[in-house]
Design a protein around this motif. Structure first.
Motif, short mmCIF file in Angstrom:
data_model
loop_
_atom_site.label_atom_id
_atom_site.label_comp_id
_atom_site.label_asym_id
_atom_site.label_seq_id
_atom_site.Cartn_x
_atom_site.Cartn_y
_atom_site.Cartn_z
N GLY A 1 0.85 -1.19 0.00
CA GLY A 1 0.00 0.00 0.00
C GLY A 1 0.88 1.23 0.00
O GLY A 1 2.10 1.13 -0.15
N ALA A 2 0.26 2.39 0.16
CA ALA A 2 1.02 3.64 0.24
C ALA A 2 1.92 3.59 1.47
O ALA A 2 1.47 3.25 2.56
CB ALA A 2 0.08 4.83 0.31
N ASN B 1 17.42 5.11 0.06
CA ASN B 1 16.04 5.29 0.50
C ASN B 1 15.30 3.96 0.53
O ASN B 1 14.22 3.80 -0.04
CB ASN B 1 15.31 6.31 -0.38
CG ASN B 1 14.18 7.00 0.36
OD1 ASN B 1 14.32 7.36 1.53
ND2 ASN B 1 13.05 7.17 -0.30
N THR B 2 15.92 3.00 1.20
CA THR B 2 15.43 1.62 1.20
C THR B 2 15.35 1.08 2.63
O THR B 2 16.22 1.34 3.46
CB THR B 2 16.35 0.73 0.35
OG1 THR B 2 16.35 1.24 -0.99
CG2 THR B 2 15.91 -0.72 0.33
N LEU B 3 14.31 0.29 2.89
CA LEU B 3 14.16 -0.43 4.15
C LEU B 3 14.64 -1.86 3.91
O LEU B 3 14.19 -2.52 2.97
CB LEU B 3 12.70 -0.44 4.59
CG LEU B 3 12.06 0.93 4.80
CD1 LEU B 3 10.56 0.81 4.97
CD2 LEU B 3 12.69 1.62 5.99
N VAL B 4 15.54 -2.32 4.75
CA VAL B 4 16.10 -3.66 4.63
C VAL B 4 15.63 -4.45 5.85
O VAL B 4 15.74 -3.97 6.98
CB VAL B 4 17.65 -3.63 4.57
CG1 VAL B 4 18.22 -5.02 4.46
CG2 VAL B 4 18.11 -2.76 3.41
N PRO C 1 9.56 5.01 -2.37
CA PRO C 1 9.53 5.95 -3.50
C PRO C 1 10.39 7.19 -3.23
O PRO C 1 10.42 7.70 -2.11
CB PRO C 1 8.05 6.31 -3.63
CG PRO C 1 7.33 5.14 -3.04
CD PRO C 1 8.22 4.64 -1.93
N PRO C 2 11.08 7.68 -4.27
CA PRO C 2 12.00 8.82 -4.10
C PRO C 2 11.37 10.07 -3.47
O PRO C 2 12.03 10.80 -2.76
CB PRO C 2 12.48 9.12 -5.53
CG PRO C 2 12.23 7.87 -6.29
CD PRO C 2 11.06 7.19 -5.64
#
Length: 165
Positions: free
Chosen positions: A94-95, A131-134, A157-158
């Motif tokens: 989702g968003a 800008n990433t969740l790991v 998203p950027p």
């Protein structure tokens, strides 16, 4: 007389708190499905279970974890020690919205894998450069943890920078 009624009230309050805590702990994961891997004459079969975990601080991200669950009598009554192997896949469902600023590393879910000493962990790491969740899953044990692990990543998203603590 007053002391006795206070003790009963405290016991009722404690039981109510335990029920709420148990309900919230169960709400942290939701079983999506399972497949049997070995037949057991008595008790449940050995199986692989897939569970969904919604990130509590990142709306719109769900992690799917698969892991072995031991059956038999011990597994059925909750006394078996499950294997330390797990696989994880996290997806944007989702968003993406953040309910709080995130630390660079945080243990977001833990769940018991044996009666006393083994726990499954899901850790969220933030890669601000990308800008990433790991997300990393592993298990630990009081004396000897397991190096077996699995990792997945969800790019944000950027236009939505990850808020950091």
């Amino acid at each position: 007389m007053h002391t006795k009624s206070l003790g009963v009230a405290a016991l009722v309050g404690l039981l109510g708190f335990a029920a709420i805590a148990a309900g919230s702990a169960q709400a942290a994961s939701e079983q999506v499905g399972e497949v049997s891997t070995a037949f057991r004459w008595v008790g449940r079969n050995d199986r692989v279970v897939v569970e969904a975990y919604d990130d509590p601080k990142v709306q719109g991200v769900t992690c799917y974890v698969s892991r072995a669950r031991t059956g038999g009598v011990k597994g059925t009554v909750g006394l078996a020690e499950d294997r330390a192997e797990a696989s994880i896949a996290c997806r944007q469902v989702g968003a993406v919205q953040f309910s709080a600023k995130l630390p660079l590393q945080e243990d977001v879910f833990t769940e018991r894998m044996s009666v006393l000493f083994k726990r499954l962990h899901i850790v969220r790491l933030v890669d601000p450069k990308r800008n990433t969740l790991v997300y990393l899953t592993y298990s630990d044990k009081l004396v000897d943890g397991s190096p077996q692990n699995s990792v997945t990543a969800v790019p944000v998203p950027p236009g939505s920078p990850i808020p950091l603590k």
